[in-house]
Write a protein that holds these residues in place. Structure first.
Motif, short mmCIF file in Angstrom:
data_model
loop_
_atom_site.label_atom_id
_atom_site.label_comp_id
_atom_site.label_asym_id
_atom_site.label_seq_id
_atom_site.Cartn_x
_atom_site.Cartn_y
_atom_site.Cartn_z
N PRO A 108 0.81 -1.22 0.00
CA PRO A 108 0.00 0.00 0.00
C PRO A 108 0.84 1.27 0.00
O PRO A 108 0.49 2.25 -0.65
N LEU A 109 1.96 1.24 0.72
CA LEU A 109 2.84 2.41 0.75
C LEU A 109 3.41 2.69 -0.64
O LEU A 109 3.53 3.85 -1.06
N LEU A 110 3.74 1.62 -1.35
CA LEU A 110 4.28 1.77 -2.70
C LEU A 110 3.25 2.38 -3.64
O LEU A 110 3.54 3.32 -4.40
N PHE A 111 2.02 1.87 -3.58
CA PHE A 111 0.98 2.39 -4.47
C PHE A 111 0.57 3.81 -4.08
O PHE A 111 0.21 4.62 -4.94
N LEU A 112 0.60 4.14 -2.79
CA LEU A 112 0.33 5.53 -2.38
C LEU A 112 1.40 6.46 -2.92
O LEU A 112 1.10 7.60 -3.31
N PRO A 174 -6.28 4.79 -9.58
CA PRO A 174 -5.83 3.39 -9.51
C PRO A 174 -4.83 3.15 -8.38
O PRO A 174 -4.88 2.10 -7.73
N GLY A 175 -3.94 4.11 -8.15
CA GLY A 175 -2.97 3.95 -7.07
C GLY A 175 -3.64 3.83 -5.72
O GLY A 175 -3.28 2.97 -4.90
N TYR A 176 -4.65 4.67 -5.47
CA TYR A 176 -5.37 4.62 -4.20
C TYR A 176 -6.19 3.33 -4.08
O TYR A 176 -6.31 2.75 -2.99
N VAL A 177 -6.74 2.87 -5.20
CA VAL A 177 -7.53 1.63 -5.18
C VAL A 177 -6.66 0.44 -4.82
O VAL A 177 -7.01 -0.38 -3.94
N PHE A 178 -5.50 0.32 -5.47
CA PHE A 178 -4.61 -0.80 -5.18
C PHE A 178 -4.05 -0.71 -3.77
O PHE A 178 -3.86 -1.73 -3.10
N ALA A 179 -3.76 0.50 -3.31
CA ALA A 179 -3.28 0.67 -1.94
C ALA A 179 -4.33 0.18 -0.94
O ALA A 179 -4.01 -0.52 0.03
#
Length: 207
Positions: A108-112, A174-179
């Motif tokens: 999650p940190l990576l996608f954020l 998308p980044g927030y969704v995957f996080a």
């Protein structure tokens, strides 16, 4: 360095330094033994769990340490890569480490970070995209066409043509969704794996 220290994945002196954060990828707990059950008997009942392909274990006194590599999915403790089980005070106390839990915590940190980078890039491109464009001039009309009554040509960009060629604004959604997905996966896995491994030890000790 002893096998038990290696199973923890760090030197004995470094335990105090990591204790406040290693709960992220460690599962710890205790199971009360039946009255009169010795440490040797308890470990004898648990030992078959570590006779799996890709698992190496070592017994010493009242403790058992293990390490896994390329463990098969059929292994009931496949999610854990190393750990220590110790019998003391009439209870089995265990400390298990999992790289999978650590990866799910960091994802999650990576996608954020990706989402935030998208916001920064979008803000950097926005001033150029919103800069006022010069009003397009109408194309000159041929005198012959004008004499024949042909309609005047439209100015470039009219009827939505000005949007052609502009790049699509990057989205951080998308980044927030995957996080969010990986955060939920970590929380569920952290709780579920802790309960499942404790239930597994309880069953084996009661057998």
């Amino acid at each position: 360095m002893s096998g038990l220290a290696l199973a923890r994945g760090r030197a004995p002196g470094g335990e105090a330094n990591l204790r406040w954060i290693d709960w992220i990828w460690h599962v710890r707990g205790a199971v009360t033994l039946e009255p009169g059950m010795s440490a040797a008997e308890a470990l004898d009942r648990l030992e078959p769990l570590f006779r799996e392909r890709g698992t190496r274990y070592e017994r010493g006194g009242d403790a058992l340490s293990f390490r896994k590599k390329d463990q098969p999915a059929q292994d009931r403790m496949a999610v854990f890569d190393s750990g220590t089980l110790r019998v003391e005070g009439g209870a089995l106390r265990y400390d298990l480490a999992s790289r999978m839990l650590l990866a799910c915590f960091l994802a999650p940190l990576l996608f954020l970070a990706f989402a935030q980078a998208t916001v920064v890039v979008g803000a950097w491109h926005q001033p150029a995209a919103e800069a006022p464009a010069a009003k397009p001039k109408a194309l000159p009309m041929n005198p012959i066409d004008k004499a024949l009554g042909a309609p005047e040509p439209e100015a470039p960009g009219k009827n939505g043509a000005e949007g052609i060629g502009r790049g699509k604004k990057p989205s951080h959604t998308p980044g927030y969704v995957f996080a969010g997905m990986f955060a939920v996966l970590y929380l569920v896995g952290r709780v579920l794996e802790a309960r499942m491994v404790r239930a597994l030890f309880v069953r084996k000790l009661a057998a």
